[in-house]
Scaffold this active site. Structure first.
Site, PDB file in Angstrom:
ATOM      1  N   SER A  93       0.799  -1.195   0.007  1.00  0.00           N
ATOM      2  CA  SER A  93       0.024   0.066   0.110  1.00  0.00           C
ATOM      3  C   SER A  93       1.006   1.267   0.086  1.00  0.00           C
ATOM      4  CB  SER A  93      -0.948  -0.136   1.276  1.00  0.00           C
ATOM      5  OG  SER A  93      -1.315   1.215   1.511  1.00  0.00           O
ATOM      6  N   TYR A 128      -1.267  -1.558  10.220  1.00  0.00           N
ATOM      7  CA  TYR A 128      -1.334  -2.059   8.985  1.00  0.00           C
ATOM      8  C   TYR A 128      -0.411  -1.549   7.868  1.00  0.00           C
ATOM      9  CZ  TYR A 128      -3.490  -2.188   4.348  1.00  0.00           C
ATOM     10  OH  TYR A 128      -3.860  -2.206   2.939  1.00  0.00           O
TER      11      TYR A 128
END
Length: 269
Positions: free
Chosen positions: A147, A160
């Site tokens: 990401s 995350y």
């Protein structure tokens, strides 16, 4: 047809897509099936998984196998290895992810541990368990999803983004180790993708990220087209420009604060 034959020749006849029931994972599965690979589809939701397997088998005339499994389980990788012991796995796509969104201390410790297990520990174990076979055959491929939030500290998704940074560094290192031994490794560093999970996370405002949100088919296609050519890819021109600005033009402190302001608007009610 020639491209399809080349892909199967490069990676073998069977691939695994982990986190395949819907969204980007299902799109990866369809893209691979269209290139002629038989598929092992892994996810928690049995009904969606079996439906996808049936659709792909009928549409592309490939074989499919489903494994209904929670990829946050400590022994998830070992179960996948056991269930595929009779198959020659030549491609691994790890798309599964868990994100505990919100202020760090407002989430249970178990949520943060689940993020680490799902996003970092299980894919690392799968690579360890399957890459030896690929190296012995001198052919294979591995795709990890990361990401844009992994390039700097990202408030409200701190664990995350840290797990996704792990995936970038792991994939780049393995790409260098194995690139001359026939095994391709790639990390796809994606921005926001229009998937059911992204919509369900309920982002209020994107602070400019709305224009960067991509369709799953664009992301999967860009990743698979880049496999074997480079260690990582950022799908989408706008995402690439944004990433360059955040990493190379802004001081790191400013990048962290900017990312925090976006995520605060998106997720802090």
């Amino acid at each position: 047809m020639d491209d399809e034959k080349d892909f199967v020749s490069r990676y073998g006849s069977w691939g695994i897509v982990a986190g395949a029931s819907e969204g980007l994972g299902a799109t990866y599965a369809e893209e691979l099936a269209s290139r002629g690979l038989n598929l092992v589809l892994v996810a928690r939701r049995a009904e969606l998984l079996h439906s996808l397997a049936s659709q792909l088998s009928e549409k592309y005339k490939v074989e499919t196998k489903t494994i209904v499994l929670d990829l946050s389980a400590v022994d998830a990788a070992e179960q996948i290895l056991r269930d595929t012991k009779d198959l020659e796995i030549g491609l691994l796509v790890y798309n599964a992810a868990f994100s505990a969104i919100g202020p760090f201390l407002e989430r249970h410790l178990e949520d943060h541990l689940k993020e680490i297990q799902t996003n970092a520990f299980t894919p690392m174990k799968l690579i360890y368990l399957f890459a030896g076979q690929m190296l012995a055959r001198r052919r294979g491929g591995i795709v990890l999803m990361s990401s844009l939030s992994a390039f700097q500290g990202s408030a409200y998704i701190s664990t995350y983004s840290a797990t996704k940074a792990f995936n970038i560094v792991l994939a780049e290192g393995l790409w260098e180790e194995w690139r001359e031994q026939g095994v391709d490794v790639l990390v796809c560093v994606s921005g926001a993708v229009k998937t059911p999970n992204y919509v369900a996370s309920g982002p209020e405002q994107t602070g400019g990220l709305g224009d960067m949100t991509m369709n799953p088919d664009q992301v999967a296609r860009d990743a698979l087209n880049a496999l074997g050519k480079k260690p990582y890819v950022i799908p989408g021109r706008v995402n690439r420009i944004s990433s360059f600005v955040m990493r190379h033009l802004l001081p790191r402190k400013a990048a962290v604060k900017f990312m925090g302001s976006i995520l605060r608007r998106m997720y802090v009610k």
